[in-house]
Motif scaffolding. Structure first.
Motif, PDB file in Angstrom:
ATOM      1  N   ALA A   1       0.623  -1.132   0.000  1.00 22.72           N
ATOM      2  CA  ALA A   1      -0.045  -0.083  -0.129  1.00 22.72           C
ATOM      3  C   ALA A   1       0.854   1.237   0.077  1.00 22.72           C
ATOM      4  O   ALA A   1       1.591   1.253   0.661  1.00 22.72           O
ATOM      5  CB  ALA A   1      -1.026  -0.151   1.318  1.00 22.72           C
ATOM      6  N   ALA A   2       0.443   2.290  -0.687  1.00 27.56           N
ATOM      7  CA  ALA A   2       1.015   3.709  -0.713  1.00 27.56           C
ATOM      8  C   ALA A   2       0.502   4.521   0.363  1.00 27.56           C
ATOM      9  O   ALA A   2      -0.755   4.722   0.713  1.00 27.56           O
ATOM     10  CB  ALA A   2       0.801   4.407  -2.030  1.00 27.56           C
ATOM     11  N   LEU A   3       1.270   4.669   1.447  1.00 27.00           N
ATOM     12  CA  LEU A   3       1.290   5.188   2.788  1.00 27.00           C
ATOM     13  C   LEU A   3       2.182   6.333   3.195  1.00 27.00           C
ATOM     14  O   LEU A   3       3.307   6.146   2.625  1.00 27.00           O
ATOM     15  CB  LEU A   3       1.345   4.358   3.666  1.00 27.00           C
ATOM     16  N   THR A   4       1.655   7.447   3.681  1.00 22.37           N
ATOM     17  CA  THR A   4       2.550   8.445   4.233  1.00 22.37           C
ATOM     18  C   THR A   4       2.087   8.636   5.648  1.00 22.37           C
ATOM     19  O   THR A   4       1.386   8.471   6.325  1.00 22.37           O
ATOM     20  CB  THR A   4       2.257   9.758   3.460  1.00 22.37           C
ATOM     21  N   LEU A   5       3.290   9.306   6.366  1.00 23.13           N
ATOM     22  CA  LEU A   5       3.143   9.751   7.727  1.00 23.13           C
ATOM     23  C   LEU A   5       2.235  10.508   8.181  1.00 23.13           C
ATOM     24  O   LEU A   5       1.097  10.157   9.129  1.00 23.13           O
ATOM     25  CB  LEU A   5       4.386  10.364   8.245  1.00 23.13           C
ATOM     26  N   ASN A   6       1.663  11.588   7.110  1.00 18.68           N
ATOM     27  CA  ASN A   6       0.407  12.278   7.293  1.00 18.68           C
ATOM     28  C   ASN A   6      -0.715  11.558   7.237  1.00 18.68           C
ATOM     29  O   ASN A   6      -1.843  11.861   7.856  1.00 18.68           O
ATOM     30  CB  ASN A   6       0.537  13.352   6.301  1.00 18.68           C
ATOM     31  N   MET A   7      -0.834  10.412   6.356  1.00 18.02           N
ATOM     32  CA  MET A   7      -1.857   9.679   6.485  1.00 18.02           C
ATOM     33  C   MET A   7      -2.045   8.912   7.793  1.00 18.02           C
ATOM     34  O   MET A   7      -3.324   8.688   8.231  1.00 18.02           O
ATOM     35  CB  MET A   7      -1.962   8.475   5.151  1.00 18.02           C
ATOM     36  N   ALA A   8      -0.998   8.567   8.339  1.00 21.54           N
ATOM     37  CA  ALA A   8      -1.065   7.871   9.473  1.00 21.54           C
ATOM     38  C   ALA A   8      -1.609   8.908  10.603  1.00 21.54           C
ATOM     39  O   ALA A   8      -2.485   8.398  11.699  1.00 21.54           O
ATOM     40  CB  ALA A   8       0.337   7.075   9.908  1.00 21.54           C
ATOM     41  N   ARG A   9      -1.102  10.020  10.480  1.00 20.70           N
ATOM     42  CA  ARG A   9      -1.694  11.056  11.481  1.00 20.70           C
ATOM     43  C   ARG A   9      -3.068  11.198  11.390  1.00 20.70           C
ATOM     44  O   ARG A   9      -3.951  11.220  12.555  1.00 20.70           O
ATOM     45  CB  ARG A   9      -0.985  12.396  11.441  1.00 20.70           C
ATOM     46  N   GLN A  10      -3.693  11.020  10.247  1.00 18.27           N
ATOM     47  CA  GLN A  10      -5.113  11.554  10.063  1.00 18.27           C
ATOM     48  C   GLN A  10      -5.784  10.347  10.572  1.00 18.27           C
ATOM     49  O   GLN A  10      -7.095  10.372  11.056  1.00 18.27           O
ATOM     50  CB  GLN A  10      -5.202  11.528   8.488  1.00 18.27           C
ATOM     51  N   PHE A  11      -5.448   8.999  10.455  1.00 20.76           N
ATOM     52  CA  PHE A  11      -6.062   7.830  10.811  1.00 20.76           C
ATOM     53  C   PHE A  11      -5.954   7.902  12.582  1.00 20.76           C
ATOM     54  O   PHE A  11      -7.094   7.675  13.070  1.00 20.76           O
ATOM     55  CB  PHE A  11      -5.379   6.767  10.438  1.00 20.76           C
ATOM     56  N   LYS A  12      -4.779   8.336  12.956  1.00 22.30           N
ATOM     57  CA  LYS A  12      -4.670   8.501  14.521  1.00 22.30           C
ATOM     58  C   LYS A  12      -6.009   9.368  14.909  1.00 22.30           C
ATOM     59  O   LYS A  12      -6.605   9.256  15.976  1.00 22.30           O
ATOM     60  CB  LYS A  12      -3.513   8.777  14.892  1.00 22.30           C
ATOM     61  N   GLU A  13      -5.954  10.657  14.288  1.00 19.60           N
ATOM     62  CA  GLU A  13      -6.707  11.686  14.677  1.00 19.60           C
ATOM     63  C   GLU A  13      -8.405  11.556  14.718  1.00 19.60           C
ATOM     64  O   GLU A  13      -9.136  11.726  15.332  1.00 19.60           O
ATOM     65  CB  GLU A  13      -6.710  13.101  14.035  1.00 19.60           C
ATOM     66  N   THR A  14      -8.763  10.513  13.746  1.00 17.50           N
ATOM     67  CA  THR A  14      -9.977  10.351  13.341  1.00 17.50           C
ATOM     68  C   THR A  14     -10.518   8.896  14.044  1.00 17.50           C
ATOM     69  O   THR A  14     -11.547   8.943  14.635  1.00 17.50           O
ATOM     70  CB  THR A  14     -10.107   9.960  11.705  1.00 17.50           C
ATOM     71  N   TYR A  15      -9.598   7.881  14.304  1.00 17.23           N
ATOM     72  CA  TYR A  15     -10.058   6.808  15.008  1.00 17.23           C
ATOM     73  C   TYR A  15      -9.242   6.349  16.216  1.00 17.23           C
ATOM     74  O   TYR A  15      -9.492   5.124  16.654  1.00 17.23           O
ATOM     75  CB  TYR A  15      -9.711   5.455  13.827  1.00 17.23           C
ATOM     76  N   GLY A  16      -8.432   6.975  16.896  1.00  9.84           N
ATOM     77  CA  GLY A  16      -7.516   6.756  17.839  1.00  9.84           C
ATOM     78  C   GLY A  16      -8.423   6.175  18.969  1.00  9.84           C
ATOM     79  O   GLY A  16      -9.541   6.796  19.291  1.00  9.84           O
ATOM     80  N   PHE A  17      -8.136   5.229  19.684  1.00 11.89           N
ATOM     81  CA  PHE A  17      -8.664   4.370  20.712  1.00 11.89           C
ATOM     82  C   PHE A  17      -7.607   3.587  21.558  1.00 11.89           C
ATOM     83  O   PHE A  17      -6.695   3.236  21.042  1.00 11.89           O
ATOM     84  CB  PHE A  17      -9.981   3.674  20.219  1.00 11.89           C
ATOM     85  N   VAL A  18      -7.973   3.333  22.544  1.00 17.74           N
ATOM     86  CA  VAL A  18      -7.215   2.066  23.437  1.00 17.74           C
ATOM     87  C   VAL A  18      -8.279   1.305  24.125  1.00 17.74           C
ATOM     88  O   VAL A  18      -9.420   1.684  24.389  1.00 17.74           O
ATOM     89  CB  VAL A  18      -6.323   2.917  24.372  1.00 17.74           C
ATOM     90  N   GLY A  19      -7.823   0.161  24.652  1.00 21.33           N
ATOM     91  CA  GLY A  19      -8.698  -0.866  25.155  1.00 21.33           C
ATOM     92  C   GLY A  19      -9.514  -1.319  24.151  1.00 21.33           C
ATOM     93  O   GLY A  19      -9.194  -1.702  23.087  1.00 21.33           O
ATOM     94  N   MET A  20     -10.643  -2.002  24.766  1.00 23.37           N
ATOM     95  CA  MET A  20     -11.538  -2.769  23.639  1.00 23.37           C
ATOM     96  C   MET A  20     -12.284  -1.942  23.138  1.00 23.37           C
ATOM     97  O   MET A  20     -12.816  -0.824  23.526  1.00 23.37           O
ATOM     98  CB  MET A  20     -12.434  -3.740  24.662  1.00 23.37           C
ATOM     99  N   THR A  21     -12.743  -2.299  21.810  1.00 23.48           N
ATOM    100  CA  THR A  21     -13.793  -1.309  21.030  1.00 23.48           C
ATOM    101  C   THR A  21     -14.713  -2.341  20.094  1.00 23.48           C
ATOM    102  O   THR A  21     -14.215  -3.698  19.850  1.00 23.48           O
ATOM    103  CB  THR A  21     -12.904  -0.712  20.150  1.00 23.48           C
ATOM    104  N   ASP A  22     -15.917  -1.966  19.909  1.00 25.43           N
ATOM    105  CA  ASP A  22     -16.746  -2.913  19.137  1.00 25.43           C
ATOM    106  C   ASP A  22     -17.055  -2.100  17.994  1.00 25.43           C
ATOM    107  O   ASP A  22     -17.677  -2.506  16.986  1.00 25.43           O
ATOM    108  CB  ASP A  22     -18.164  -2.975  19.869  1.00 25.43           C
ATOM    109  N   LYS A  23     -16.011  -1.056  17.433  1.00 28.61           N
ATOM    110  CA  LYS A  23     -16.069  -0.468  16.275  1.00 28.61           C
ATOM    111  C   LYS A  23     -14.715  -0.818  15.570  1.00 28.61           C
ATOM    112  O   LYS A  23     -13.730  -0.404  15.812  1.00 28.61           O
ATOM    113  CB  LYS A  23     -16.186   1.191  16.349  1.00 28.61           C
ATOM    114  N   LEU A  24     -14.786  -1.540  14.310  1.00 23.73           N
ATOM    115  CA  LEU A  24     -13.828  -1.849  13.502  1.00 23.73           C
ATOM    116  C   LEU A  24     -13.271  -0.554  12.910  1.00 23.73           C
ATOM    117  O   LEU A  24     -14.213   0.257  12.340  1.00 23.73           O
ATOM    118  CB  LEU A  24     -13.935  -2.981  12.613  1.00 23.73           C
ATOM    119  N   VAL A  25     -11.771  -0.297  12.790  1.00 27.08           N
ATOM    120  CA  VAL A  25     -11.442   0.795  12.124  1.00 27.08           C
ATOM    121  C   VAL A  25     -10.904   0.243  10.522  1.00 27.08           C
ATOM    122  O   VAL A  25     -10.150  -0.746  10.409  1.00 27.08           O
ATOM    123  CB  VAL A  25      -9.959   1.180  12.726  1.00 27.08           C
TER     124      VAL A  25
END
Length: 342
Positions: free
Chosen positions: A208-232
């Motif tokens: 996959a074509a991936l950049t650090l900025n894309m990873a930052r956007q994923f973190k800001e949109t979906y960031g979580f810790v622990g258990m979750t019932d929502k798949l990213v």
């Protein structure tokens, strides 16, 4: 508006609180204006870029979007004001000027309180004062967790943990202006999450074509810790086609990556506090900063501390603006003799 009213407005003192962050900077003004911007500043690389963009300088999302055509700067890195080159210093001054303009401060008498990462406060306080002093009639520089505490009234028997992009800053409030011994910084925070998430995804999905900025956007949109019932699930480009991937595990691992030192520092700071007040501190730990918005963070930290000493973590309301609003309250409340001393 009449010419007389314009003059009266220009002469009026305007108070401002600025949260100068590694990733995002925020301004809150006494005229009711609030604004935020990513802490990026860019100048066109050449005359073609200047002609195409139609601007001499770009900020925030716009600068990031056009980064390939710009000399791009992020003035605060690792929680410390970058110094050494004229362009770095110019970027800091330009970002501050942009925030002041966004807050309606152009042409006003300004009294400004600036909240910065605690590490930056110790290392670069003079440089920050010089950068902001060009715009402000009165100025003070304080740590971000202190400004957060002041804004929400957590002035006694409270610990603020401000987890930003460059640093995680700790501050114990005991009813007075905190001293250096009451504050601590860790240099592993939101940027470290971005880097770790980028590494995990690159290893798992090398095609996959991936950049650090894309990873930052994923973190800001979906960031979580622990258990979750929502798949990213996200779409990534692979050989020119968009392919959907489940990155739930990678997001969780990356966000959890920075927490062990935060837990250890929390325990250490509570343990070093006056024994008679430690229980009160344990029950009043407030999370601020961009990473405080990770889903499940307060509950995760509360559970993680249970084997040692029961603690209660909670998130401050509206963490994006908490620091700037607290800095504004400080600017408005501060006696004249304190300006320039803090």
């Amino acid at each position: 508006m009449s010419e007389l009213n314009q003059t009266e407005q220009t002469d009026e003192v305007l108070y401002m609180g600025i949260d100068l962050g590694t990733s995002r900077s925020v301004v809150s003004a006494s005229n009711g204006i609030e604004a935020s911007v990513l802490s990026f500043v860019g100048w066109p690389k050449d005359f073609v870029a200047r002609r195409n963009l139609g601007k001499d300088i770009l900020f925030g999302d716009e600068a990031l979007e056009h980064r390939l055509a710009l000399n791009l700067y992020r003035p605060l890195e690792g929680g410390v004001l970058r110094e050494g080159t004229a362009q770095d210093e110019q970027a800091v001054a330009a970002l501050i000027g942009h925030l002041i303009e966004l807050g309606g401060g152009k042409g006003r008498q300004l009294r400004i309180a600036v909240g910065v990462p605690a590490e930056c406060l110790r290392i670069s306080k003079l440089a920050i004062k010089n950068a902001v002093g060009a715009y402000a009639d009165k100025l003070m520089v304080v740590s971000e967790p202190f400004s957060v505490a002041y804004g929400i009234g957590a002035l006694d028997n409270a610990m603020i943990i401000d987890i930003g992009a460059g640093t995680a800053d700790f501050c114990i409030m005991h009813g007075a202006v905190p001293e250096d011994k009451d504050q601590r910084s860790l240099l592993s925070a939101g940027d470290a999450v971005d880097t770790h998430l980028y590494k995990l995804l690159s290893e798992r999905i090398p095609e996959a074509a991936l950049t650090l900025n894309m990873a930052r956007q994923f973190k800001e949109t979906y960031g979580f810790v622990g258990m979750t019932d929502k798949l990213v699930k996200v779409k990534l480009p692979v050989a020119g086609k968009m392919v959907t991937y489940n990155i739930t595990d990678e997001v969780n691992r990356a966000c959890t990556h920075i927490l062990p030192p935060i837990i250890e520092t929390t325990m250490d700071m509570i343990g070093s506090a006056d024994p008679e007040y430690q229980e009160r501190l344990r029950n009043n730990i407030l999370l601020a900063g961009g990473c405080s918005q990770f889903r499940g963070l307060a509950d995760y930290l509360t559970r993680a501390m249970e084997p040692f000493e029961p603690c209660r973590f909670s998130c401050v309301p509206e963490p994006l603006y908490a620091g700037a609003r607290g800095a504004l309250a400080l600017a408005q409340d501060m006696p004249e003799e304190y300006f320039g001393k803090l």
